[in-house]
Design a protein around this motif. Structure first.
Motif, PDB file in Angstrom:
ATOM      1  N   ARG A 148       0.757  -1.415   0.435  1.00 19.28           N
ATOM      2  CA  ARG A 148      -0.078   0.370   0.362  1.00 19.28           C
ATOM      3  C   ARG A 148       1.135   1.097   0.172  1.00 19.28           C
ATOM      4  O   ARG A 148       1.328   2.318   0.370  1.00 19.28           O
ATOM      5  N   GLU A 410      -3.937  10.044  17.367  1.00 22.12           N
ATOM      6  CA  GLU A 410      -4.615   9.452  16.512  1.00 22.12           C
ATOM      7  C   GLU A 410      -4.396   9.272  15.639  1.00 22.12           C
ATOM      8  O   GLU A 410      -5.092   9.573  14.155  1.00 22.12           O
ATOM      9  N   THR A 414       2.449   3.584  10.807  1.00 18.04           N
ATOM     10  CA  THR A 414       3.217   3.529   9.042  1.00 18.04           C
ATOM     11  C   THR A 414       2.159   4.568   8.425  1.00 18.04           C
ATOM     12  O   THR A 414       1.083   3.800   8.202  1.00 18.04           O
ATOM     13  N   VAL A 419       3.846  -3.016   7.932  1.00 20.59           N
ATOM     14  CA  VAL A 419       3.899  -3.889   8.643  1.00 20.59           C
ATOM     15  C   VAL A 419       5.901  -4.440   8.321  1.00 20.59           C
ATOM     16  O   VAL A 419       6.477  -4.591   9.703  1.00 20.59           O
TER      17      VAL A 419
ATOM     18  N   ASP B 106      -8.484  18.827  10.168  1.00 22.59           N
ATOM     19  CA  ASP B 106      -7.804  17.227   9.494  1.00 22.59           C
ATOM     20  C   ASP B 106      -9.185  17.170   8.285  1.00 22.59           C
ATOM     21  O   ASP B 106      -8.731  16.912   7.550  1.00 22.59           O
ATOM     22  N   GLU B 162     -13.191   6.114  -0.578  1.00 18.88           N
ATOM     23  CA  GLU B 162     -12.279   7.061  -0.793  1.00 18.88           C
ATOM     24  C   GLU B 162     -12.847   7.825  -0.100  1.00 18.88           C
ATOM     25  O   GLU B 162     -11.646   8.465   0.523  1.00 18.88           O
ATOM     26  N   ASN B 181      -7.743   4.357  12.258  1.00 16.20           N
ATOM     27  CA  ASN B 181      -7.761   5.954  13.128  1.00 16.20           C
ATOM     28  C   ASN B 181      -8.142   7.089  12.295  1.00 16.20           C
ATOM     29  O   ASN B 181      -8.895   6.881  11.257  1.00 16.20           O
ATOM     30  N   ARG B 182      -7.445   8.593  11.872  1.00 16.48           N
ATOM     31  CA  ARG B 182      -7.653   9.541  11.386  1.00 16.48           C
ATOM     32  C   ARG B 182      -6.319   9.928  10.995  1.00 16.48           C
ATOM     33  O   ARG B 182      -6.669  10.849   9.736  1.00 16.48           O
ATOM     34  N   ALA B 183      -5.745   9.016  10.466  1.00 15.03           N
ATOM     35  CA  ALA B 183      -4.556   9.289   9.577  1.00 15.03           C
ATOM     36  C   ALA B 183      -5.038   9.366   8.352  1.00 15.03           C
ATOM     37  O   ALA B 183      -6.255   8.425   7.849  1.00 15.03           O
ATOM     38  N   LYS B 184      -4.964  10.468   7.756  1.00 10.49           N
ATOM     39  CA  LYS B 184      -5.245  10.326   5.549  1.00 10.49           C
ATOM     40  C   LYS B 184      -5.054   8.634   5.000  1.00 10.49           C
ATOM     41  O   LYS B 184      -5.658   8.782   4.065  1.00 10.49           O
ATOM     42  N   LYS B 185      -3.779   8.833   5.489  1.00 11.87           N
ATOM     43  CA  LYS B 185      -3.497   7.167   4.610  1.00 11.87           C
ATOM     44  C   LYS B 185      -2.673   6.589   5.838  1.00 11.87           C
ATOM     45  O   LYS B 185      -1.966   6.651   7.119  1.00 11.87           O
ATOM     46  N   SER B 186      -2.811   4.977   5.510  1.00 12.39           N
ATOM     47  CA  SER B 186      -1.800   4.018   6.623  1.00 12.39           C
ATOM     48  C   SER B 186      -1.214   2.769   6.179  1.00 12.39           C
ATOM     49  O   SER B 186      -2.145   2.458   5.219  1.00 12.39           O
ATOM     50  N   SER B 187      -0.684   1.931   6.254  1.00 13.73           N
ATOM     51  CA  SER B 187      -0.414   0.982   5.808  1.00 13.73           C
ATOM     52  C   SER B 187       0.023   0.034   6.661  1.00 13.73           C
ATOM     53  O   SER B 187       0.649  -1.446   6.732  1.00 13.73           O
ATOM     54  N   ALA B 188      -1.019   0.062   7.837  1.00 12.42           N
ATOM     55  CA  ALA B 188      -0.562  -0.860   9.078  1.00 12.42           C
ATOM     56  C   ALA B 188      -1.885  -1.665   8.910  1.00 12.42           C
ATOM     57  O   ALA B 188      -2.472  -1.811  10.072  1.00 12.42           O
ATOM     58  N   GLY B 189      -1.509  -3.061   8.385  1.00  8.17           N
ATOM     59  CA  GLY B 189      -2.119  -3.993   8.365  1.00  8.17           C
ATOM     60  C   GLY B 189      -3.500  -4.347   7.484  1.00  8.17           C
ATOM     61  O   GLY B 189      -3.065  -3.504   6.335  1.00  8.17           O
ATOM     62  N   ASP B 191      -6.513  -3.893   5.543  1.00  8.24           N
ATOM     63  CA  ASP B 191      -7.644  -2.745   5.080  1.00  8.24           C
ATOM     64  C   ASP B 191      -9.359  -3.016   5.660  1.00  8.24           C
ATOM     65  O   ASP B 191     -10.200  -3.207   4.967  1.00  8.24           O
ATOM     66  N   ARG B 194     -12.284  -0.831   4.462  1.00  7.75           N
ATOM     67  CA  ARG B 194     -12.696  -1.069   3.350  1.00  7.75           C
ATOM     68  C   ARG B 194     -13.146  -2.662   2.840  1.00  7.75           C
ATOM     69  O   ARG B 194     -13.614  -3.178   2.450  1.00  7.75           O
ATOM     70  N   LYS B 212     -14.002  12.308   5.631  1.00  4.47           N
ATOM     71  CA  LYS B 212     -13.295  13.257   4.865  1.00  4.47           C
ATOM     72  C   LYS B 212     -14.401  13.995   4.117  1.00  4.47           C
ATOM     73  O   LYS B 212     -15.172  14.225   3.646  1.00  4.47           O
TER      74      LYS B 212
END
Lengths: 460, 460
Positions: A148, A410, A414, A419, B106, B162, B181-189, B191, B194, B212
């Protein structure tokens, strides 16, 4: 986890691929160690594949023998994604490098997983199209989907999450799935595409990727703008986004970086927190965007904001930003570097960067910061002498505090690196017990024998 | 599927909610029948919930008794999503209508699932922000997330896929998960967000949604442009998108619609395939976008293209488009209407619409077409006299050919309405055996007792 029968799997794959299965130590080493400080772990063999069918046959063999099977693209990932802690077969997809179709009217393309983003853009250039996702490294599109990935252009064009249209993947049972058709949107069932994007080879091996494309903008403007503080720069970013200025890139570099640029790239930037920007649009549009940003910057005490539209001038400006890694590395000869990333809501970005800078200072560490700040995403590049046990300890402490800080704000552990093994310990802090349990249920359902990149994300 | 213990579940939930659990026939009917031609099926009871905790307790009770539990928002979905073919408890979330937080810096908000899109936009208006997703109906944000809804603005702002930042949902085991969380993007595991968006209440009941937001544009321009043919209109759309003109809405209405508008809305549009457009940006930006589009339209033999920026003039223009349904319905007194949708790559759109129009003619059916053509998505509104067995048969034939045509053109059986019960029969044609098997594995893993909206998407 005991993998008694990997040897048997290797023998069967050897029969299938002949010379294209390597057990040479150097090849195995290279496919088991990345740029992170995670200890490398070589696979038992590396399979250089040429087709989805070959991947399918390899996964079927590995499934039968319960041998690990690990996808490998260009080896540019940064969290130990492709290390082989339980051995197994590394499936190197780099020879699957064909652009299979470009549908210019639909602004999409289908590529084999081993096509790199630069190769795709070379292929597209004479069609007036481009693929915007740019994680820095010339990564493979398959690898970028699997992690991603995103990078500098994400603030305008989104990440791989938004730009993958569909995927072809080999599942743990050896079956091939195509996750979606070419329609721009669909409500037809579970979002299998997004389930595989970011799954880091733990739910399937991606062999083909359908991606969205964009027309090369008529005009591109690029500029640099110093600010009196991180706060002022971040406030300018927030206002820019809120006003709906469709900025294509908005990158924050800290004073440490500017010092390094000045030394390395022989330029003369003011030593201050600095934004590098790029605007895409019509000529009138990029001019208007630049002027609007300039006014915001001035209001925040920043500037002067200078911008260029000629390609050579833009290239010169961005070269310094692109050289960021080498510029800081040249100041730390003999040290290893480890880049990490977190992402927070942009309202918390200045606070998160400021606290991290203070933490670096208090810890006596050199860790220049660069950020894709339009998304609240930033990197700390940590420099480390592994022989210095105390420095290693201080770095590990800072690294953990950075991640806890981002999650407490929040944010996420990453934003774009993924991860792998590096961030596994923090998933529960971010997603809660139930979130991680849900991920584990999915992994268990789709890969009950745990053969796909075992020991990553949510190790079973 | 036998649900012996639903009665017991109803009794326990009655104890929990008192008057807020209804078994009144009228209430059950209303919660079991939508606007589609799918036969209605009432639930055994309707629970009017007020909190995530209540949903959690209800799902836990239903899990214990293996009773179906079906999420209900505003009842505006169009494919039998909330009918209760196996009975069970309908969980009505409409009283969960609080906007929980708005983070203006944000550009995000967190709302309870029952907040409708119009209510959210009223709440946001004085902050200069808006939530763009507009499926037509004043649907609940939770329901829109669950069906992966989109609508007229999707070409610029994307769909719920989106625009959902995170979700809070109650899983089949009664646990609550927050997906991100509220981050605009994440690669933490994986999805998880979605995975739940578009899952139609079959994997979890969405109780809160992070979305958003966008700044209300400084300038909005709206216009109407007739074309000599569907092909010419679609070519204009393709060029508009390819040039990167950031059109906010680009809607195709066919001649049947224009005739109906002229009769119903007392306006005087040229009877021709027509595009309705909207541009968002700065004043200079929307003027430039409008001019660029006008030039494209002229090149395609279309026009004249007239555009307006004053709110009252824009409203008047769009009112006809918004009244499309009522305008055509008034021409078909006494008939029932059934709206369906498909989505194809835009290069195939003209072909798909033309073939469908020819099919309508050959079948002797009235089916005006309206499309979110920037995404290749269009609706056919079929009018039917249920007492006329022959007409019903002809409609069913046309409906099936339409879906097969869209899938054959690399499109999808539904761009935005969802699967529900209506499109289940076509999922395998679109996703293949393996794709549907994968969806079923996920459903089985996350809801092994099959209590969440059973009989929808992939019935176990």
């Amino acid at each position: 986890m005991i993998r008694n029968s990997t040897t048997q799997a290797v023998a069967e794959i050897k029969e299938l691929l002949g010379d294209r299965l390597s057990t040479a130590p150097a090849v195995r080493e290279q496919h088991g160690k990345d740029q992170t400080w995670a200890p490398g772990a070589p696979p038992d063999a590396v399979a250089f594949v040429r087709s989805t069918e070959e991947v399918q046959r390899i996964v079927s063999i590995c499934a039968r023998h319960e041998a690990p099977v690990i996808a490998y693209g260009t080896g540019t990932s940064l969290e130990g994604h492709f290390t082989a802690p339980f051995g197994g077969i590394s499936v190197d997809l780099s020879a699957m490098n064909q652009v299979l179709e470009v549908n210019a009217e639909d602004l999409d393309a289908r590529v084999q997983a081993g096509v790199t983003r630069k190769a795709l853009n070379v292929h597209l250039r004479d069609k007036g199209l481009f693929f915007p996702i740019d994680p820095g490294a010339d990564a493979s599109i398959g690898g970028m989907a699997a992690t991603r990935a995103s990078g500098t252009n994400a603030v305008r064009y989104g990440t791989m999450r938004e730009n993958v249209l569909n995927l072809t993947a080999v599942l743990a049972n050896g079956e091939v799935v195509k996750t979606a058709n070419r329609a721009k949107k669909s409500s037809a069932g579970y979002d299998l595409t997004r389930l595989l994007v970011g799954s880091e080879g733990t739910l399937g091996i991606i062999t083909e990727v359908g991606v969205k494309l964009y027309g090369i903008p008529e005009s591109i403007a690029a500029g640099v703008c110093p600010f009196p503080s991180i706060d002022a720069a971040c406030q300018a970013v927030i206002q820019t986004i809120q006003l709906g200025i469709p900025v294509a890139r908005i990158e924050l570099v800290d004073e440490e970086h500017v010092k390094a640029f000045n030394a390395y790239s022989k330029i003369d930037l003011k030593v201050a927190p600095t934004l590098f920007l790029e605007f895409h649009g019509t000529e009138a549009g990029t001019a208007e965007q630049s002027q609007l940003f300039g006014a915001i910057a001035e209001e925040m005490g920043g500037g002067p904001f200078t911008w260029e539209t000629k390609e050579e001038d833009r290239q010169r400006l961005w070269q310094a930003r692109h050289d960021a890694f080498w510029a800081t590395k040249s100041l730390m000869p003999g040290k290893e570097s480890f880049a990490t990333d977190v992402c927070v809501p942009i309202s918390r970005l200045a606070e998160c960067v400021n606290e991290t800078q203070a933490d670096l200072k208090a810890s006596g560490l050199y860790g220049p910061i660069v950020g894709h700040v339009g998304d609240g995403n930033f990197h700390v590049v940590l420099y480390c002498d592994r022989a210095d046990a105390d420095e290693v300890k201080r770095i590990k402490g800072l690294y953990e505090r950075l991640i806890r800080r981002a999650i407490a704000m929040e944010g996420t552990c990453t934003g774009e690196h993924g991860v792998g093994r590096g961030k596994m310990a923090f998933l529960e802090l971010e997603h809660g017990t139930q979130g991680v349990a849900l991920m584990r249920q999915i992994k268990q359902a789709l890969d009950p024998k745990n053969i796909l990149n075992p020991g990553k994300i949510v190790a079973l």
